[in-house]
Write a protein that holds these residues in place. Structure first.
Motif, PDB file in Angstrom:
ATOM      1  N   GLU A  99      81.829  16.641  59.003  1.00  0.00           N
ATOM      2  CA  GLU A  99      82.511  15.739  58.605  1.00  0.00           C
ATOM      3  C   GLU A  99      83.453  15.591  57.534  1.00  0.00           C
ATOM      4  O   GLU A  99      82.688  15.591  56.672  1.00  0.00           O
ATOM      5  CB  GLU A  99      82.004  14.100  59.100  1.00  0.00           C
ATOM      6  CG  GLU A  99      81.310  13.853  60.200  1.00  0.00           C
ATOM      7  CD  GLU A  99      80.701  12.402  60.521  1.00  0.00           C
ATOM      8  OE1 GLU A  99      80.185  12.133  61.421  1.00  0.00           O
ATOM      9  OE2 GLU A  99      80.960  11.617  59.446  1.00  0.00           O
ATOM     10  N   HIS A 104      73.673   9.937  57.507  1.00  0.00           N
ATOM     11  CA  HIS A 104      74.478   9.161  56.601  1.00  0.00           C
ATOM     12  C   HIS A 104      74.984   7.940  57.186  1.00  0.00           C
ATOM     13  O   HIS A 104      74.829   7.581  58.460  1.00  0.00           O
ATOM     14  CB  HIS A 104      75.811  10.083  56.029  1.00  0.00           C
ATOM     15  CG  HIS A 104      76.399  10.410  57.433  1.00  0.00           C
ATOM     16  ND1 HIS A 104      76.499  11.753  57.828  1.00  0.00           N
ATOM     17  CD2 HIS A 104      77.628   9.892  57.852  1.00  0.00           C
ATOM     18  CE1 HIS A 104      77.260  11.928  58.861  1.00  0.00           C
ATOM     19  NE2 HIS A 104      78.051  10.817  58.738  1.00  0.00           N
ATOM     20  N   HIS A 136      73.670   7.377  61.219  1.00  0.00           N
ATOM     21  CA  HIS A 136      73.968   8.696  62.124  1.00  0.00           C
ATOM     22  C   HIS A 136      73.774   9.868  61.729  1.00  0.00           C
ATOM     23  O   HIS A 136      73.932  10.246  60.549  1.00  0.00           O
ATOM     24  CB  HIS A 136      75.245   8.352  63.054  1.00  0.00           C
ATOM     25  CG  HIS A 136      76.507   8.510  61.893  1.00  0.00           C
ATOM     26  ND1 HIS A 136      77.066   7.392  61.299  1.00  0.00           N
ATOM     27  CD2 HIS A 136      77.480   9.575  61.886  1.00  0.00           C
ATOM     28  CE1 HIS A 136      78.117   7.795  60.770  1.00  0.00           C
ATOM     29  NE2 HIS A 136      78.390   9.104  61.147  1.00  0.00           N
TER      30      HIS A 136
HETATM   31 FE   LIG Z   1      79.579  10.072  60.067  1.00  0.00          FE
END
Ligand SMILES: [Fe+2]
Length: 389
Positions: free
Chosen positions: A308, A337, A301
């Motif tokens: 994040e 990732h 995604h």
């Molecule tokens: Fe992620």
């Protein structure tokens, strides 16, 4: 911050004379957002304005973060477990990343510090990575252990007492942090479909050692990144009681209910706290997805508007190359990732995960600091290649 609390001896009505024996107590209103939002009222023996001396405090150097020069846009890994304990809880902060909404880092103190600290710039979220400590604060004490989240409202003086130094992850929430509004119904109670209830939280307990003595104290306060130490000739914390909605509180990962779906649930399903400009999610031990064809491993995604930061607390991280207990992965917005080679196919048929991890998603890009560079694993960006050089 989420329900009314009352501790010790308080007056039956706001703004009326209240005594301890013949001593008139000092009513001290501790508010948020002026007088329009939650507040607490304390009854202090001494006026909170009784400073005997103020001085510039230079032991802490993390108030004004230094951005890293020319940081490449790539996935990163901070080896948080390698952070060496140093200083005490006020000075020992390694800031890893920041933006206008929050700063994020590690606090691994080597020794106890009796001076209190108050962050006038931000609410603070701590996560106890290891060790145990007692929080002492203006509103009482909370026993902390590994796996605890701790939220401290801005400007609340506190310190940590410990036998063994704790390892702490911290977030400065420059606007606020709280239980997500969607977890509460109109009357304020936590809803039944939330991942926790009022019973799940640890609230401040009466601290006779702090509230009932006459030892002078000092408080270091941070405001606009600068630190000031204020000395009081009397015990600032001596009090008879308090009540209200503003106070520190804690919750352990073990007290949070995980969610499981037929197929993989997105991280938002694991929401724990909502901050101004960020969200905190908890990944917990749980049965994995139960569809016969489910792929339990997260899909690839790009979180296009989110950075994040994922802290790996406990469990088996061997499917993630280079990741170990205490690791922090940083995946900037828009960079794809997902699973490391082999992990995606290898997860099919898995029934259970025992991992505990804490994720902070930020809604504005984070800036990396120079201070975090020493903890970084230079091989991580290459770890998705089938053969690691
Ligand atoms: Fe992620």
């Amino acid at each position: 911050m989420f329900r009314y609390m009352q501790s010790g001896n308080i007056a039956p009505m706001h703004h009326t004379a209240h005594y301890a024996g013949s001593k008139l107590l000092n009513e001290y209103c501790f508010t948020r957002e002026g007088f329009e939002e939650p507040y607490s009222i304390l009854y202090l023996h001494h006026p909170p304005t009784g400073e005997s001396m103020r001085e510039v405090y230079s032991e802490a150097a993390w108030g004004r973060p230094q951005p890293r020069a020319d940081a490449l846009l790539e996935r990163r890994h901070f080896r948080g477990g390698m952070a060496e304990p140093e200083h005490h809880f006020i000075a020992a902060r390694t800031l890893l990343a920041f933006n206008d909404d929050l700063s994020y880092g590690l606090c691994h103190p080597a020794q106890e510090e009796m001076t209190f600290f108050a962050n006038n710039d931000a609410d603070e979220l701590f996560f106890v990575c290891k060790g145990a400590a007692v929080l002492q604060s203006l509103f009482g004490k909370i026993q902390l252990r590994a796996g605890d989240y701790l939220i401290i409202p801005r400007s609340c003086p506190y310190r940590f007492r410990f036998e063994a130094p704790p390892g702490l992850l911290y977030v400065e929430a420059k606007r606020d942090i709280d239980i997500p509004q969607e977890f509460r119904h109109a009357a304020g109670q936590i809803k039944m479909d939330a991942p926790y209830s009022e019973r799940s939280f640890k609230l401040p307990e009466w601290d006779a050692d702090l509230f009932e003595n006459e030892e002078p104290v000092a408080i270091v306060r941070k405001r606009q990144g600068a630190f000031t130490r204020t000395h009081y000739s009397e015990n600032y914390f001596r009090m008879e009681g308090w009540d209200g909605y503003v106070y520190p509180y804690a919750i352990n990962l073990d007290a949070i209910q995980p969610k499981t779906g037929r197929v993989h649930l997105p991280p938002t399903s694991h929401l724990t706290f909502a901050g101004g400009g960020f969200a905190v999610m908890s990944f917990l031990p749980r049965p994995l997805d139960f569809d016969a064809k489910a792929v339990p491993c997260p899909f690839y995604h790009s979180s296009v508007n989110c950075d994040e930061l994922l802290f790996y607390h406990s469990g088996d991280f061997t499917s993630r190359k280079g990741i170990e207990q205490g690791s922090i992965s940083y995946h900037p917005s828009g960079i794809p990732h997902g699973p490391h080679p082999g992990a995606y196919a290898g997860s099919i048929g898995a029934k259970q995960t025992e991992e505990q991890a804490v994720m902070v998603d930020t809604f504005q890009p984070m800036t990396l600091t120079a201070a975090g560079e020493a903890l970084e694993d230079p091989d991580y960006p290459k770890s998705w290649q089938e053969t690691r050089p």
